[in-house]
Each structure stands twice: as C-alpha cells, then as structure tokens.
Motif scaffolding. Structure first.
Motif, PDB file in Angstrom:
ATOM      1  N   SER A  35       0.844  -1.190   0.000  1.00 49.13           N
ATOM      2  CA  SER A  35       0.000   0.000   0.000  1.00 49.13           C
ATOM      3  C   SER A  35       0.884   1.246   0.000  1.00 49.13           C
ATOM      4  N   TRP A  36       0.265   2.348  -0.342  1.00 48.87           N
ATOM      5  CA  TRP A  36       0.943   3.636  -0.333  1.00 48.87           C
ATOM      6  C   TRP A  36       0.028   4.614   0.386  1.00 48.87           C
ATOM      7  N   ASP A  37       0.577   5.376   1.314  1.00 46.96           N
ATOM      8  CA  ASP A  37      -0.195   6.236   2.193  1.00 46.96           C
ATOM      9  C   ASP A  37      -0.393   7.632   1.598  1.00 46.96           C
ATOM     10  N   LEU A  38      -1.311   7.745   0.657  1.00 50.70           N
ATOM     11  CA  LEU A  38      -1.643   9.031   0.047  1.00 50.70           C
ATOM     12  C   LEU A  38      -2.203   9.992   1.089  1.00 50.70           C
ATOM     13  N   TYR A  39      -2.932   9.465   2.050  1.00 52.28           N
ATOM     14  CA  TYR A  39      -3.536  10.299   3.094  1.00 52.28           C
ATOM     15  C   TYR A  39      -2.466  11.129   3.810  1.00 52.28           C
ATOM     16  N   SER A  40      -1.419  10.486   4.271  1.00 51.53           N
ATOM     17  CA  SER A  40      -0.338  11.201   4.961  1.00 51.53           C
ATOM     18  C   SER A  40       0.487  12.050   4.001  1.00 51.53           C
ATOM     19  N   GLU A  41       0.725  11.525   2.810  1.00 46.60           N
ATOM     20  CA  GLU A  41       1.522  12.264   1.821  1.00 46.60           C
ATOM     21  C   GLU A  41       0.879  13.596   1.454  1.00 46.60           C
ATOM     22  N   MET A  42      -0.455  13.643   1.489  1.00 50.61           N
ATOM     23  CA  MET A  42      -1.165  14.887   1.167  1.00 50.61           C
ATOM     24  C   MET A  42      -1.380  15.760   2.400  1.00 50.61           C
ATOM     25  N   GLY A  43      -0.863  15.341   3.547  1.00 48.86           N
ATOM     26  CA  GLY A  43      -0.887  16.197   4.724  1.00 48.86           C
ATOM     27  C   GLY A  43      -1.786  15.773   5.861  1.00 48.86           C
ATOM     28  N   GLY A  44      -2.619  14.762   5.659  1.00 47.58           N
ATOM     29  CA  GLY A  44      -3.438  14.251   6.752  1.00 47.58           C
ATOM     30  C   GLY A  44      -4.707  15.043   7.035  1.00 47.58           C
ATOM     31  N   LEU A  45      -5.266  14.793   8.184  1.00 50.85           N
ATOM     32  CA  LEU A  45      -6.606  15.229   8.569  1.00 50.85           C
ATOM     33  C   LEU A  45      -6.868  16.722   8.407  1.00 50.85           C
ATOM     34  N   PHE A  46      -5.955  17.560   8.809  1.00 49.08           N
ATOM     35  CA  PHE A  46      -6.221  18.999   8.813  1.00 49.08           C
ATOM     36  C   PHE A  46      -5.531  19.745   7.676  1.00 49.08           C
ATOM     37  N   SER A  47      -5.233  19.061   6.585  1.00 49.59           N
ATOM     38  CA  SER A  47      -4.501  19.670   5.470  1.00 49.59           C
ATOM     39  C   SER A  47      -5.394  20.179   4.350  1.00 49.59           C
ATOM     40  N   VAL A  48      -6.680  19.934   4.425  1.00 51.98           N
ATOM     41  CA  VAL A  48      -7.562  20.213   3.293  1.00 51.98           C
ATOM     42  C   VAL A  48      -7.552  21.694   2.913  1.00 51.98           C
ATOM     43  N   ASN A  49      -7.703  22.578   3.867  1.00 55.74           N
ATOM     44  CA  ASN A  49      -7.757  24.002   3.529  1.00 55.74           C
ATOM     45  C   ASN A  49      -6.431  24.493   2.956  1.00 55.74           C
ATOM     46  N   LYS A  50      -5.320  23.986   3.464  1.00 59.43           N
ATOM     47  CA  LYS A  50      -4.021  24.372   2.917  1.00 59.43           C
ATOM     48  C   LYS A  50      -3.877  23.856   1.483  1.00 59.43           C
ATOM     49  N   ASN A  51      -4.287  22.624   1.246  1.00 61.67           N
ATOM     50  CA  ASN A  51      -4.233  22.073  -0.110  1.00 61.67           C
ATOM     51  C   ASN A  51      -5.183  22.815  -1.051  1.00 61.67           C
ATOM     52  N   ALA A  52      -6.343  23.208  -0.542  1.00 65.16           N
ATOM     53  CA  ALA A  52      -7.294  23.974  -1.359  1.00 65.16           C
ATOM     54  C   ALA A  52      -6.699  25.327  -1.733  1.00 65.16           C
TER      55      ALA A  52
END
Length: 92
Positions: A35-52
């Motif tokens: 498996s590959w952990d895309l969830y953590s690679e994209m910053g995890g639980l509180f990263s959505v607004n920063k990624n947006a």
C-alpha cells in the motif's frame, strides 16, 4: 493506496477517510499486499484548507482539481520508482 484527505459535508475534516487509511495500512502485512499512504503524503486530517489554497482541491473540498490529481500521480510514481530501485538494489 489510501484515500486522500477531504472534508465531510464541505465543512468538517473527513474522519472516515482517516479511518479507512489507517485500516488499509494496518492490514497490509496480514493480508499480504502493498500500500501507499496518500492520506499522509497529502498532509493528513487537517490539510484540506491548505491544499485547497494551493489549488489542489475543487470547490467542494472532496474531489481534487486537475493539479491535485497530477500531484498525486507524480508523488505515487516517484514513490513507486524508489520502491522498485530499493528492490533492485537489495534483492539477492
């Protein structure tokens, strides 16, 4: 691959995705899969607004933009090639 971080109802951190990611990673050895952990690679639980803010998510903050999916693909490709190189280097 685990799911990426997202929002639930366009407002709240999606803890369901966090749980799915954790379960996928916990079962990989027992069920004998990679498996590959895309969830953590994209910053995890509180990263959505920063990624947006970086333009990686669409307006619903659930789905990713073209740039977001391209980033995910590039990150996965790089991780896959590193794993393959590691396999070639360390096989006996």
């Amino acid at each position: 691959m685990t799911p990426p971080p997202s929002l639930f109802n366009r407002r709240y951190p999606n803890t369901f995705a966090a749980g799915y990611a954790k379960n996928i990673l916990m079962q990989e050895t027992e069920k004998d899969y990679a498996s590959w952990d895309l969830y953590s690679e994209m910053g995890g639980l509180f990263s959505v607004n920063k990624n947006a803010a970086k333009g990686l998510l669409s307006a619903d903050k659930v789905h990713y933009s073209k740039a977001g999916y391209e980033k995910q693909g590039a990150m996965f490709s790089e991780a896959f090639m590193k794993a393959y190189d590691n396999f070639i280097t360390n096989r006996k």
